[in-house]
Design a protein around this motif. Structure first.
Motif: not given
Length: 166
Positions: A155-160
């Motif tokens: 999720f965090m990688e996608y947000e970044d």
């Protein structure tokens, strides 16, 4: 079999009141709802404290009841949100936005995984305690925690990636 007394229950609640409230507020993300949920949990605990096997299991048992109340509230809230549109306007700081993004990501996980993450990282409970609170094998807690952390990383990688594209 040794049972706990009403006084022991009341002492536990009084000693842990702030911690229990903070846990509930963090999970449901609404202070007023957290107060109601905690109050409902205390009433349920008071009615059923005689079911507690020993003073050693009081904390796990209480958190189990509290988690169930949180989940019940969230399910009811989701049903209400589906039937009505909500407008929310507020000024938010960068830290608040980051905290909300983290909670949004945590809330994308299934309910049991959310609880494991919250109990482990926000309440700093040991995995063995979490297993007792959630009434599941330790190996299941470990595997859910690992899987949940991996999902959060994705999720965090996608947000970044989305932020960098803007």
């Amino acid at each position: 079999m040794y049972k706990i007394s009403e006084g022991q229950l009341l002492h536990f609640i009084k000693e842990n009141q702030q911690k229990l409230y903070r846990f509930t507020a963090m999970y449901v993300r609404n202070e007023e709802d957290a107060k109601d949920i905690l109050q409902n949990t205390i009433l349920k605990a008071y009615r059923k404290y005689h079911q507690i096997r020993s003073a050693d299991t009081l904390s796990s048992w209480f958190y189990h009841v509290l988690i169930n109340e949180c989940l019940l509230h969230i399910r009811k809230s989701k049903r209400r949100e589906d039937t009505q549109e909500m407008d929310v306007f507020s000024i938010k700081t960068k830290d608040t936005l980051q905290q909300e993004q983290l909670w949004d990501m945590i809330h994308r996980l299934d309910e049991k995984s959310q609880m494991i993450i919250v109990l482990c990282f926000f309440e700093e409970r040991k995995l063995k305690e979490i297993a007792a609170i959630m009434d599941m094998p330790l190996s299941t807690v470990k595997s859910r925690l690992y899987k949940s952390l991996e999902e959060l990383r994705v999720f965090m990688e996608y947000e970044d990636t989305c932020i960098k594209r803007k």
